[in-house]
Motif scaffolding. Structure first.
Motif, PDB file in Angstrom:
ATOM      1  N   UNK A 156       0.769  -1.137   0.098  1.00  0.00           N
ATOM      2  CA  UNK A 156      -0.019  -0.208   0.045  1.00  0.00           C
ATOM      3  C   UNK A 156       0.788   1.010   0.068  1.00  0.00           C
ATOM      4  N   UNK A 157       1.044   1.766  -1.158  1.00  0.00           N
ATOM      5  CA  UNK A 157       2.075   3.051  -1.452  1.00  0.00           C
ATOM      6  C   UNK A 157       1.443   4.236  -1.187  1.00  0.00           C
ATOM      7  N   UNK A 158       0.042   4.319  -1.246  1.00  0.00           N
ATOM      8  CA  UNK A 158      -0.555   5.697  -0.963  1.00  0.00           C
ATOM      9  C   UNK A 158      -1.472   5.536   0.196  1.00  0.00           C
ATOM     10  N   UNK A 183       0.027  10.944   6.255  1.00  0.00           N
ATOM     11  CA  UNK A 183       0.713  11.647   6.800  1.00  0.00           C
ATOM     12  C   UNK A 183       1.795  12.479   5.502  1.00  0.00           C
ATOM     13  N   UNK A 184       2.283  11.517   4.914  1.00  0.00           N
ATOM     14  CA  UNK A 184       3.188  11.935   3.582  1.00  0.00           C
ATOM     15  C   UNK A 184       2.352  13.269   2.820  1.00  0.00           C
ATOM     16  N   UNK A 187      -3.001  14.149   3.849  1.00  0.00           N
ATOM     17  CA  UNK A 187      -4.413  14.232   3.753  1.00  0.00           C
ATOM     18  C   UNK A 187      -5.365  14.826   4.826  1.00  0.00           C
ATOM     19  N   UNK A 188      -4.721  14.589   6.301  1.00  0.00           N
ATOM     20  CA  UNK A 188      -5.672  15.333   7.397  1.00  0.00           C
ATOM     21  C   UNK A 188      -5.593  16.727   7.319  1.00  0.00           C
ATOM     22  N   UNK A 189      -4.678  17.630   6.763  1.00  0.00           N
ATOM     23  CA  UNK A 189      -4.644  18.835   6.739  1.00  0.00           C
ATOM     24  C   UNK A 189      -5.206  19.275   5.361  1.00  0.00           C
TER      25      UNK A 189
END
Length: 387
Positions: A156-158, A183-184, A187-189
């Motif tokens: 799962x790379x994304x 996090x990379x 998505x949350x922001x």
């Protein structure tokens, strides 16, 4: 001489049948009032003639009721719906019918247009796309699915691949902040950034011509065994306001003069997590044009109902339902056939004659009344009876 006399008496006898006796030119009186009535009546005849001609040149519509024999055809659902309080990232479009056919998270022929709070377009890009960040990563990497690996899904790379792996397992992600891929990608922001956006969903869904439903609901949809499930785990912290406007909703092709019951319909949700249900009764329609063309479409009537969903109770199975917009449709076994027909020329000719004769007769009566009234008044003046 005998022949001439006989012929003269014959034509002389015909004069008795003349319904339009003529007066001598010397005994005709032309008046100003008669001229005014002639001009006005001529204008009225011209206006009525133009109206009659327009009616004759228009198309006559004939309707009839038949048994629908086109059950094997597909049904096109054309939609244009705006959600004023939900961003496109939250919403998914699904369709299913009584035959068991399901279309989960439909994205072919469906466009989700991101809108600012004021309704202006942002872009057609999907949230989470970051091509600059993707180029910095090893294309051959294999990242963790956080326990959701299967024989088919090993990497799962994304963030979306992690969420898809969890959905395949029937699990829900409590928080995206603990997932490295999410996090990379930030998505949350990004979800915090887009929470005030609107979403306009435009497109077409092709379904079998049997009873069924389609719905637009928050959360990614997926199939778990025989159940249709929406993943609302990471959305529980966000308010789900289902206020929406149905700009257009049609079943099949457009036909001239068609009015759709839900076009322009506005629903304002006074509570959060509302389930808005539309019950649609579809009547197939076949439109036959004068040039031989055939358009297959549908008319429909609708009733609707709303209720608020308690997500906590729904998760425990204590309450049924899901926040979203649901359209449940049933198809009538009857069909309305609408055919275009040319109007009758004899009816047009009869109408023109009625206009000319009627206006001419009324104008004659009015002219005669005015003239006699004027003559009577003039005689009284001459006799001194009017001071």
């Amino acid at each position: 001489r005998v022949a001439i006399t006989a012929g003269g008496s014959f034509f002389g006898g015909l004069k008795r049948f003349d319904a339009y006796p003529k007066t001598m030119e010397d005994f005709r009186i032309k008046t100003f009032g008669g001229a005014a009535i002639t001009i006005i009546s001529g204008a009225i005849m011209a206006v009525l003639f133009i109206a009659e001609l327009q009616f004759f040149l228009s198309t006559s519509i004939k309707e009839s009721l038949l048994i629908d024999t086109t059950r094997s055809d597909l049904l096109d659902i054309n939609l244009d719906i705006t959600f004023q309080r939900l961003p496109c990232e939250y919403l998914s479009v699904d369709a299913m019918d009584v035959s068991g056919e399901q279309q989960v998270d439909v994205n072919h022929d469906i466009t989700k247009i991101r809108l600012h709070e004021n309704g202006t377009t942002i872009s057609l890009e999907k949230v989470g796309d970051d091509p600059d960040n993707e180029t910095k990563l090893d294309p051959n990497r294999c990242e963790s699915c956080y326990g959701a690996e299967t024989e088919k899904i090993k990497c799962c790379n994304t963030c979306e691949e992690v969420r898809a792996a969890y959905r395949a397992k029937g699990w829900g992600l409590e928080s995206l902040g603990a997932i490295e891929q999410c996090k990379r990608e930030g998505i949350a922001s990004k979800i915090e950034t887009i929470k005030n956006e609107q979403c306009k969903i435009v497109g077409n869904i092709k379904v079998s011509k049997v009873s069924g439903n389609f719905h637009i609901s928050p959360g990614k949809s997926f199939q778990q065994n025989t159940a249709h499930v929406h993943d609302l785990k990471f959305l529980h912290q966000f308010p789900l306001n289902l206020t929406h406007t149905i700009n257009s909703l049609t079943f099949g092709d457009f036909v001239p003069g068609q009015v759709n019951a839900l076009d322009g319909h506005v629903f304002t949700a006074n509570d959060l997590n509302v389930m808005r249900q539309y019950y649609v009764q579809i009547v197939p329609m076949r439109y036959l044009k004068m040039n031989g063309g055939i358009v297959l479409s549908n008319q429909y009537s609708v009733t609707y109902h709303s209720k608020s969903i308690n997500l906590a109770k729904a998760a425990r199975g204590e309450e049924s339902g899901l926040p979203g917009m649901f359209v449940t449709y049933e198809i009538s076994p009857l069909m309305v056939e609408v055919s275009e027909q040319q109007r009758s020329f004899t009816h047009f000719l009869t109408g023109v004659c009625a206009i000319v004769g009627g206006v001419f007769t009324v104008a004659g009566i009015l002219d005669s009344f005015l003239y006699r009234s004027y003559r009577a008044f003039q005689k009284k003046l001459e006799l001194g009876k009017v001071s």
